[in-house]
Enzyme design. Structure first.
Site, PDB file in Angstrom:
ATOM      1  CG  ASP A 103       3.848   4.704  23.528  1.00  0.00           C
ATOM      2  OD1 ASP A 103       3.146   5.749  23.533  1.00  0.00           O
ATOM      3  OD2 ASP A 103       4.615   4.429  22.589  1.00  0.00           O
ATOM      4  CG  ASP A 133       5.805  12.302  26.453  1.00  0.00           C
ATOM      5  OD1 ASP A 133       4.732  12.271  25.822  1.00  0.00           O
ATOM      6  OD2 ASP A 133       6.871  11.869  26.009  1.00  0.00           O
ATOM      7  CD  GLU A 167       4.346  10.152  20.230  1.00  0.00           C
ATOM      8  OE1 GLU A 167       4.720  11.129  19.560  1.00  0.00           O
ATOM      9  OE2 GLU A 167       4.946   9.762  21.249  1.00  0.00           O
ATOM     10  CD  GLU A 168       7.045   8.792  23.888  1.00  0.00           C
ATOM     11  OE1 GLU A 168       7.921   9.176  23.095  1.00  0.00           O
ATOM     12  OE2 GLU A 168       6.528   9.539  24.732  1.00  0.00           O
ATOM     13  CG  HIS A 406      11.191  12.077  25.927  1.00  0.00           C
ATOM     14  ND1 HIS A 406      11.524  11.675  24.656  1.00  0.00           N
ATOM     15  CD2 HIS A 406       9.849  11.902  26.013  1.00  0.00           C
ATOM     16  CE1 HIS A 406      10.436  11.297  24.001  1.00  0.00           C
ATOM     17  NE2 HIS A 406       9.407  11.428  24.815  1.00  0.00           N
TER      18      HIS A 406
END
Length: 433
Positions: A103, A133, A167-168, A406
């Site tokens: 994700d 990421d 995970e995010e 991010h």
């Protein structure tokens, strides 16, 4: 006869650029559907899973085309995880690459200089949402497993790759690695080092910070701003109270003696990040406001509450602003007040610096990158702390760029990813000896 460490490097070779780029392009092409921001955006990780399986299933026991053992595990529709094993010859000897999350954080194309949802290339830069990421790592570890299977080095160790969902964002549980651990599907990974591949800058990341979200709600008295002596200004009280709370925090929680050892850039902090109030005219002193922020020490909640209780008890002694600013109105029997609350805490982690996994990762990094300088960050990675608490020897690394993590205009470098691949091969090779 098992392959020697030198043989493994020669047999497996370098990262296949054409194959890696092709897979990464497909993954970044799915990133629009991998964004997570519940309840508005729920990622569909199986869109990434499809490309991983397209690469690896032809080399698996499922199709009869090779030795890879593949398990596609799904707890929610379209939100799968994938466990891939390249079998070794010695029972119980194992290492794993985990945390290759599928994700991504949200990306607004209007804010980017290029399309975030398609891979673009500018020299060494691989640009797109998820390159750093963490779809770049998904492609990298997929290529590692594919290449191991094609070249067939005879390893003592079983090599496991785990590609995870969810995970995010932690607001939904029971989807990703937490569910895999609960069901015992990763238990055998406790027998060897687990390398969590989700950090950046090509160096071992040996520590992360904890994080507790807090809210300080301040109650005053609403009144016309032209008559401030008849109001209790919650904005002024909030600023003065927060200053006092922060002063006490930094007095009671000085830098930890191991921060230098672990390479933390900052000590534990307590700071505001948001400010809200109910609204009103510019000529109104509001009745209340709320300051929100985070603090990076798990055991601090009781102490912060002590600070707030003491300030409430002595609200009349809090420093005010100007001759008519006050937080107590005796004639009306009114006092300003503070209320502190906390949301769910996220724990930090300190990796085991005596672990063989740590030592082989450092040696591999120095060998490939040219130097090794482990570091720590005060950002949180709560999933790895949970794995550590379950008994896994977790070490962390990553080959994207912290500067674009991010961030808008995210990218990674092919040369960094290529070095990451070589680090993986070196780790596998060392653990054969």
């Amino acid at each position: 006869m098992a392959s020697s460490s030198t043989d493994v490097k020669k047999i497996v070779g370098d990262l296949d650029k054409e194959s890696f780029m092709s897979l990464l392009s497909k993954l970044i092409g799915e990133s629009k559907y991998l964004q997570t921001n519940p309840p508005d955006l729920i990622p569909q990780e199986d869109r990434a899973v499809k490309h991983v399986l397209d690469s690896l299933l032809p080399l698996s026991t499922t199709t009869g085309g090779g030795p890879l053992v593949i398990n596609h595990v799904t707890y929610f529709p379209s939100r799968g995880n994938v466990i891939v094993e390249y079998p070794g010859t010695v029972p119980g000897k194992i290492l794993s690459f985990v945390g290759c999350l599928m994700d991504v954080v949200t990306a607004n194309p209007k804010d980017w200089e290029f399309d975030p949802f398609s891979l673009s290339i500018e020299g060494d830069k691989l640009r797109g949402c998820g390159t750093t990421d963490c779809l770049g790592h998904v492609a990298l570890v997929t290529e590692l497993m594919r290449r191991l299977t094609e070249t067939k080095p005879k390893l003592k160790s079983t090599v496991v790759a785990v590609f995870i969902a969810n995970e995010e964002n932690s607001s939904i549980s029971g989807v990703g690695v937490d569910a895999l651990v609960k069901d015992g599907l990763l238990s055998k990974l406790k027998d060897g080092p687990l390398f969590w591949i989700d950090t950046a800058d090509k160096q071992p990341c040996i520590g992360t910070g904890g994080m507790i979200p807090w809210k300080l709600h301040v109650t005053g008295k609403l009144f016309h701003s032209g008559l401030p002596h008849k109001a209790i200004n919650p904005l002024e009280l909030a600023m003065e109270a927060l200053k006092e709370i922060q002063l006490r925090f930094y007095r009671d929680f000085p830098p930890h003696p191991k921060e230098e050892t672990y390479g933390f850039a900052t000590p534990s902090t307590m700071k505001p990040t948001q400010w809200t109030y109910p609204g009103g005219g510019i000529n109104q002193i509001p009745a209340e406001c709320t300051i929100s922020g985070d603090v990076s020490v798990k055991d601090v909640m009781e102490k912060l509450q002590e600070y707030v209780d003491d300030i409430n008890e002595n609200i009349g002694k809090v420093e005010s602003r100007g001759p008519v600013s006050k937080y107590v109105l005796p004639d009306e029997n009114l006092r300003g007040s503070l209320t502190l609350s906390f949301d769910e805490a996220k724990s930090g982690v300190a990796c085991d610096l005596n672990s063989r996994g740590f030592h082989v990762l450092c040696k591999a990094t120095e060998e490939v990158v040219g130097h090794v300088k482990p570091y720590s960050i005060t950002g949180s990675l709560p999933l790895i702390r949970e794995l550590q608490d379950e008994g896994f020897d977790v070490q962390t690394a990553g080959y994207g760029l912290m500067a674009t993590y991010h961030a808008k205009n995210e990218y990674c470098l092919f040369t960094d990813m290529s070095q990451g691949y070589q680090v993986f091969i070196s780790v596998i090779s060392q653990l054969e000896d």
